[in-house]
Design a protein around this motif. Structure first.
Motif, PDB file in Angstrom:
ATOM      1  N   LEU A 158     -19.264   5.390 -63.700  1.00 19.93           N
ATOM      2  CA  LEU A 158     -18.953   3.985 -63.972  1.00 19.93           C
ATOM      3  C   LEU A 158     -20.198   3.218 -64.411  1.00 19.93           C
ATOM      4  CD1 LEU A 158     -16.592   3.306 -60.945  1.00 19.93           C
ATOM      5  CD2 LEU A 158     -16.025   4.176 -63.224  1.00 19.93           C
ATOM      6  N   THR A 159     -21.347   3.825 -64.230  1.00 19.01           N
ATOM      7  CA  THR A 159     -22.618   3.307 -64.740  1.00 19.01           C
ATOM      8  C   THR A 159     -23.278   4.431 -65.522  1.00 19.01           C
ATOM      9  OG1 THR A 159     -23.606   3.874 -62.598  1.00 19.01           O
ATOM     10  CG2 THR A 159     -22.987   1.564 -62.953  1.00 19.01           C
ATOM     11  N   GLY A 160     -24.366   4.137 -66.219  1.00 17.77           N
ATOM     12  CA  GLY A 160     -24.954   5.134 -67.103  1.00 17.77           C
ATOM     13  C   GLY A 160     -26.401   5.459 -66.797  1.00 17.77           C
ATOM     14  N   ARG A 161     -26.688   5.837 -65.552  1.00 14.85           N
ATOM     15  CA  ARG A 161     -28.062   6.167 -65.182  1.00 14.85           C
ATOM     16  C   ARG A 161     -28.428   7.598 -65.585  1.00 14.85           C
ATOM     17  NH1 ARG A 161     -28.108   0.978 -64.969  1.00 14.85           N
ATOM     18  NH2 ARG A 161     -27.046   0.101 -63.159  1.00 14.85           N
ATOM     19  N   THR A 162     -29.705   7.817 -65.795  1.00 19.83           N
ATOM     20  CA  THR A 162     -30.202   9.158 -66.097  1.00 19.83           C
ATOM     21  C   THR A 162     -29.810  10.129 -64.981  1.00 19.83           C
ATOM     22  OG1 THR A 162     -32.097   8.262 -67.299  1.00 19.83           O
ATOM     23  CG2 THR A 162     -32.275  10.533 -66.523  1.00 19.83           C
ATOM     24  N   HIS A 163     -29.269  11.281 -65.360  1.00 20.85           N
ATOM     25  CA  HIS A 163     -28.905  12.338 -64.412  1.00 20.85           C
ATOM     26  C   HIS A 163     -27.982  11.840 -63.300  1.00 20.85           C
ATOM     27  CE1 HIS A 163     -32.518  15.270 -65.293  1.00 20.85           C
ATOM     28  NE2 HIS A 163     -31.809  14.967 -66.369  1.00 20.85           N
ATOM     29  N   GLN A 164     -27.195  10.820 -63.586  1.00 19.63           N
ATOM     30  CA  GLN A 164     -26.387  10.194 -62.537  1.00 19.63           C
ATOM     31  C   GLN A 164     -25.456  11.176 -61.832  1.00 19.63           C
ATOM     32  OE1 GLN A 164     -24.595   6.302 -63.277  1.00 19.63           O
ATOM     33  NE2 GLN A 164     -22.659   7.028 -62.442  1.00 19.63           N
ATOM     34  N   ILE A 165     -24.674  11.928 -62.604  1.00 16.70           N
ATOM     35  CA  ILE A 165     -23.716  12.844 -61.996  1.00 16.70           C
ATOM     36  C   ILE A 165     -24.443  13.918 -61.194  1.00 16.70           C
ATOM     37  CG2 ILE A 165     -21.995  14.630 -62.487  1.00 16.70           C
ATOM     38  CD1 ILE A 165     -21.062  12.882 -64.839  1.00 16.70           C
ATOM     39  N   ARG A 166     -25.498  14.460 -61.747  1.00 12.27           N
ATOM     40  CA  ARG A 166     -26.230  15.531 -61.071  1.00 12.27           C
ATOM     41  C   ARG A 166     -26.818  15.045 -59.748  1.00 12.27           C
ATOM     42  NH1 ARG A 166     -29.887  17.986 -65.906  1.00 12.27           N
ATOM     43  NH2 ARG A 166     -30.542  19.403 -64.225  1.00 12.27           N
ATOM     44  N   ALA A 167     -27.440  13.865 -59.754  1.00 14.09           N
ATOM     45  CA  ALA A 167     -28.046  13.328 -58.538  1.00 14.09           C
ATOM     46  C   ALA A 167     -26.997  12.910 -57.516  1.00 14.09           C
ATOM     47  CB  ALA A 167     -28.952  12.151 -58.894  1.00 14.09           C
ATOM     48  N   HIS A 168     -25.922  12.265 -57.988  1.00 18.56           N
ATOM     49  CA  HIS A 168     -24.872  11.830 -57.071  1.00 18.56           C
ATOM     50  C   HIS A 168     -24.149  13.018 -56.440  1.00 18.56           C
ATOM     51  CE1 HIS A 168     -24.038   7.357 -58.298  1.00 18.56           C
ATOM     52  NE2 HIS A 168     -25.095   7.498 -57.543  1.00 18.56           N
ATOM     53  N   ALA A 169     -23.850  14.033 -57.239  1.00 20.52           N
ATOM     54  CA  ALA A 169     -23.144  15.196 -56.710  1.00 20.52           C
ATOM     55  C   ALA A 169     -23.961  15.879 -55.614  1.00 20.52           C
ATOM     56  CB  ALA A 169     -22.823  16.173 -57.838  1.00 20.52           C
ATOM     57  N   ALA A 170     -25.247  16.045 -55.850  1.00 19.95           N
ATOM     58  CA  ALA A 170     -26.113  16.659 -54.840  1.00 19.95           C
ATOM     59  C   ALA A 170     -26.194  15.781 -53.593  1.00 19.95           C
ATOM     60  CB  ALA A 170     -27.500  16.889 -55.425  1.00 19.95           C
ATOM     61  N   HIS A 171     -26.205  14.476 -53.790  1.00 15.58           N
ATOM     62  CA  HIS A 171     -26.335  13.533 -52.678  1.00 15.58           C
ATOM     63  C   HIS A 171     -25.182  13.650 -51.680  1.00 15.58           C
ATOM     64  CE1 HIS A 171     -27.262   9.849 -50.506  1.00 15.58           C
ATOM     65  NE2 HIS A 171     -26.101   9.329 -50.840  1.00 15.58           N
ATOM     66  N   VAL A 172     -23.984  13.937 -52.173  1.00 14.64           N
ATOM     67  CA  VAL A 172     -22.820  14.026 -51.282  1.00 14.64           C
ATOM     68  C   VAL A 172     -22.478  15.468 -50.920  1.00 14.64           C
ATOM     69  CG1 VAL A 172     -21.857  11.836 -52.067  1.00 14.64           C
ATOM     70  CG2 VAL A 172     -21.171  13.956 -53.227  1.00 14.64           C
ATOM     71  N   GLY A 173     -23.378  16.392 -51.203  1.00 15.91           N
ATOM     72  CA  GLY A 173     -23.195  17.760 -50.745  1.00 15.91           C
ATOM     73  C   GLY A 173     -22.390  18.667 -51.634  1.00 15.91           C
ATOM     74  N   MET A 174     -22.286  18.331 -52.927  1.00 20.74           N
ATOM     75  CA  MET A 174     -21.628  19.254 -53.860  1.00 20.74           C
ATOM     76  C   MET A 174     -22.485  19.387 -55.121  1.00 20.74           C
ATOM     77  SD  MET A 174     -18.258  17.067 -55.055  1.00 20.74           S
ATOM     78  CE  MET A 174     -18.319  15.332 -55.481  1.00 20.74           C
ATOM     79  N   PRO A 175     -23.688  19.989 -54.991  1.00 20.91           N
ATOM     80  CA  PRO A 175     -24.579  20.133 -56.150  1.00 20.91           C
ATOM     81  C   PRO A 175     -23.940  20.965 -57.251  1.00 20.91           C
ATOM     82  CG  PRO A 175     -25.283  21.558 -54.368  1.00 20.91           C
ATOM     83  CD  PRO A 175     -24.216  20.661 -53.799  1.00 20.91           C
ATOM     84  N   LEU A 176     -24.314  20.668 -58.486  1.00 23.91           N
ATOM     85  CA  LEU A 176     -23.726  21.380 -59.611  1.00 23.91           C
ATOM     86  C   LEU A 176     -24.238  22.808 -59.698  1.00 23.91           C
ATOM     87  CD1 LEU A 176     -23.735  18.745 -62.493  1.00 23.91           C
ATOM     88  CD2 LEU A 176     -22.228  18.944 -60.501  1.00 23.91           C
ATOM     89  N   LEU A 177     -23.347  23.714 -60.002  1.00 26.40           N
ATOM     90  CA  LEU A 177     -23.709  25.106 -60.196  1.00 26.40           C
ATOM     91  C   LEU A 177     -24.695  25.213 -61.365  1.00 26.40           C
ATOM     92  CD1 LEU A 177     -23.168  28.100 -59.437  1.00 26.40           C
ATOM     93  CD2 LEU A 177     -21.338  28.088 -61.146  1.00 26.40           C
ATOM     94  N   GLY A 178     -25.787  25.921 -61.139  1.00 24.60           N
ATOM     95  CA  GLY A 178     -26.771  26.129 -62.198  1.00 24.60           C
ATOM     96  C   GLY A 178     -27.748  24.995 -62.393  1.00 24.60           C
ATOM     97  N   ASP A 179     -27.760  24.017 -61.486  1.00 23.49           N
ATOM     98  CA  ASP A 179     -28.680  22.885 -61.614  1.00 23.49           C
ATOM     99  C   ASP A 179     -29.973  23.202 -60.868  1.00 23.49           C
ATOM    100  OD1 ASP A 179     -30.045  20.476 -61.660  1.00 23.49           O
ATOM    101  OD2 ASP A 179     -28.263  19.265 -61.319  1.00 23.49           O
ATOM    102  N   PRO A 180     -31.084  23.457 -61.588  1.00 23.35           N
ATOM    103  CA  PRO A 180     -32.331  23.838 -60.931  1.00 23.35           C
ATOM    104  C   PRO A 180     -33.093  22.656 -60.340  1.00 23.35           C
ATOM    105  CG  PRO A 180     -32.680  23.736 -63.291  1.00 23.35           C
ATOM    106  CD  PRO A 180     -31.202  23.456 -63.058  1.00 23.35           C
TER     107      PRO A 180
END
Length: 231
Positions: A158-180
């Motif tokens: 809903l906002t457009g921050r750098t790496h938003q999805i990657r950072a948010h997903a990791a924050h709630v305990g579901m990091p993206l597969l293949g994200d180093p």
């Protein structure tokens, strides 16, 4: 992008999802940066000459996708179109949907992440972290399928921050597969599983938005097939 096979301007022209007098939407391949970094190298922007389609100038980027993210990328075909796109993106009026594979997922089937993001390291401006002093950032998500400790998740930023999805997903305990950077990487060096599935751009007031969808890249399609997921 085909493994070990160079990607060229003709390949890019074949990946146009939408074209009109104002904008282009292309299906960006995973593994190719949109513009040259400090070290140079092959990038998408240097191929934009193949996307003129009769206009005197190359189209230009209206936004960015990470090097390893695939999918819908919006380009403006001239200055007025780019100015319009700039306002739409900055005002949050461009709808974006991403598909991802995550390691684990909350028990709920859907939710919203409200967590401000700020630069984690001034020397690495693209490296983001959840920070109460950061910029407001919000992402909605829903689980489409689960199997073997992985989840197929649809994210709507809903906002457009750098790496938003990657950072948010990791924050709630579901990091993206293949994200180093934010995740746990993956088995045998798995590639980042993040794909800009669709985009909706209201270019003309009073008219339906321009909508485009991009098929998942080969490495994500392979994961979907292995997990028995229908995408």
């Amino acid at each position: 992008m085909r493994e070990n096979v160079p990607f060229d301007a003709d390949d890019l022209a074949a990946r146009v999802l939408h074209r009109d007098g104002l904008i282009l939407i292309v299906d960006k391949p995973a593994g190719l940066p949109v513009h040259a970094g400090p070290k140079g190298g092959v990038n998408l922007e240097q191929m934009f000459g193949a996307l003129r389609f009769g206009l005197p100038r190359d189209p230009a980027l209206a936004h960015r996708l990470d090097k390893d993210t695939s999918g819908c990328l919006v380009l403006g075909r001239h200055r007025k179109a780019l100015a319009r796109l700039g306002k739409l993106f900055s005002n949050g009026r461009v709808g974006k949907t991403y598909w991802a594979v995550t390691r684990g997922a909350p028990e709920a089937d859907a939710g919203r992440i409200d967590a401000p993001l700020a630069k984690r390291d001034p020397e690495r401006g693209w490296w983001m972290a959840v920070d109460p002093k950061g910029l407001p950032s919000a992402t909605e998500w829903r689980v489409l399928a689960r199997a073997a400790g992985l989840a197929f998740v649809e994210f709507t930023p809903l906002t457009g921050r750098t790496h938003q999805i990657r950072a948010h997903a990791a924050h709630v305990g579901m990091p993206l597969l293949g994200d180093p950077i934010y995740g746990a990487g993956g088995p045998a060096g798995a590639r980042l599983h993040l794909h800009a599935r669709s985009v909706s751009v209201p270019m003309r007031e009073g008219h339906p938005p321009v909508v485009a969808e991009a098929p998942p890249p080969p490495h994500m399609a392979a994961t979907f097939a292995a997990m028995g997921w229908s995408a």
